[in-house]
Design a protein around this motif. Structure first.
Motif, PDB file in Angstrom:
ATOM      1  N   MET A 105     -31.514  11.970  29.219  1.00 57.38           N
ATOM      2  CA  MET A 105     -30.223  11.887  28.533  1.00 57.38           C
ATOM      3  C   MET A 105     -29.227  12.884  29.125  1.00 57.38           C
ATOM      4  O   MET A 105     -28.053  12.577  29.299  1.00 57.38           O
ATOM      5  N   ASN A 125     -25.793  11.782  30.872  1.00 58.50           N
ATOM      6  CA  ASN A 125     -24.564  12.362  30.338  1.00 58.50           C
ATOM      7  C   ASN A 125     -23.754  13.023  31.453  1.00 58.50           C
ATOM      8  O   ASN A 125     -22.537  12.827  31.552  1.00 58.50           O
ATOM      9  N   TRP A 176     -22.204  10.225  33.764  1.00 55.94           N
ATOM     10  CA  TRP A 176     -21.037   9.557  33.196  1.00 55.94           C
ATOM     11  C   TRP A 176     -19.865  10.513  33.037  1.00 55.94           C
ATOM     12  O   TRP A 176     -18.719  10.120  33.207  1.00 55.94           O
ATOM     13  N   HIS A 177     -20.151  11.767  32.739  1.00 55.24           N
ATOM     14  CA  HIS A 177     -19.076  12.750  32.631  1.00 55.24           C
ATOM     15  C   HIS A 177     -18.376  12.899  33.985  1.00 55.24           C
ATOM     16  O   HIS A 177     -17.143  12.881  34.063  1.00 55.24           O
TER      17      HIS A 177
END
Length: 145
Positions: free
Chosen positions: A36, A40, A43-44
Motif C-alpha cells: 500500500m 501510494n 500514485w502520489h
C-alpha cells in the motif's frame, strides 16, 4: 473417580500452530502495508507530475481543451457504435438505421419490424412504415451484406 490427564504434546503442538499463525498474519499485514505504501507513493508521484504539467500548461489546456473533448467524444461514439454493431451481431449496422422524423435522402427504407420496403422519392422527413406503422427503418442493402 477418573482423573483427566492433560496431553502435553497436544498442548505444545497447538501453541506452536497458534504461534505460526500469528507470525503468518503479522507477515501478511506487513506485506500489505508495504504494498500500500508503494502504491501510494507511485500514485502520489504520478499525480504530482500530472498536476505540475497542467499548472505549467494550463493555457494550452484551456485553449485546446474543448476541441480535444469534442474529438474524444467523436472517437468514443464511433467506438461505441462499432462495439454495439459487432458485439451484438446486429443484422443492420446502427448507422444505417433511421427513426421516423429524421431527414432522409431518396431511396428504399426497409421496415425493421415487418420487412416491407418503403420507397422515399425525395429528401424529406422519414415517415413510419406504410404497412405496420413501425418507426424504425433501415437503408441497409441486405443483398450486399
Amino acid at each position: 473417580m477418573k482423573t483427566v490427564k492433560k496431553d502435553s504434546s497436544n498442548h505444545v503442538s497447538d501453541s506452536n500452530l497458534v504461534e505460526e499463525a500469528r507470525k503468518t498474519l503479522v507477515g501478511a499485514k506487513d506485506w500489505l502495508l508495504e504494498d500500500m505504501a508503494l502504491m501510494n507513493a507511485y500514485w502520489h508521484d504520478k499525480m504530482g507530475y500530472t498536476e505540475a504539467w497542467v499548472d505549467a500548461n494550463w493555457h494550452l489546456v484551456m485553449d485546446e481543451g474543448q476541441d480535444l473533448v469534442e474529438e474524444l467524444d467523436k472517437k468514443e461514439d464511433a467506438a461505441l457504435l462499432w462495439l454495439i454493431n459487432h458485439a451484438n451481431n446486429n443484422p443492420v449496422p446502427l448507422e444505417e438505421c433511421h427513426v421516423v422524423g429524421t431527414e432522409v435522402e431518396p431511396g428504399t427504407y426497409r421496415c425493421m419490424s415487418c420487412g416491407h420496403d418503403n420507397i422515399v422519392e425525395a429528401t424529406q422527413p422519414l415517415g413510419s412504415c406504410e404497412i405496420c406503422h413501425y418507426g424504425l427503418l433501415s437503408s441497409h442493402d441486405v443483398d450486399k451484406a
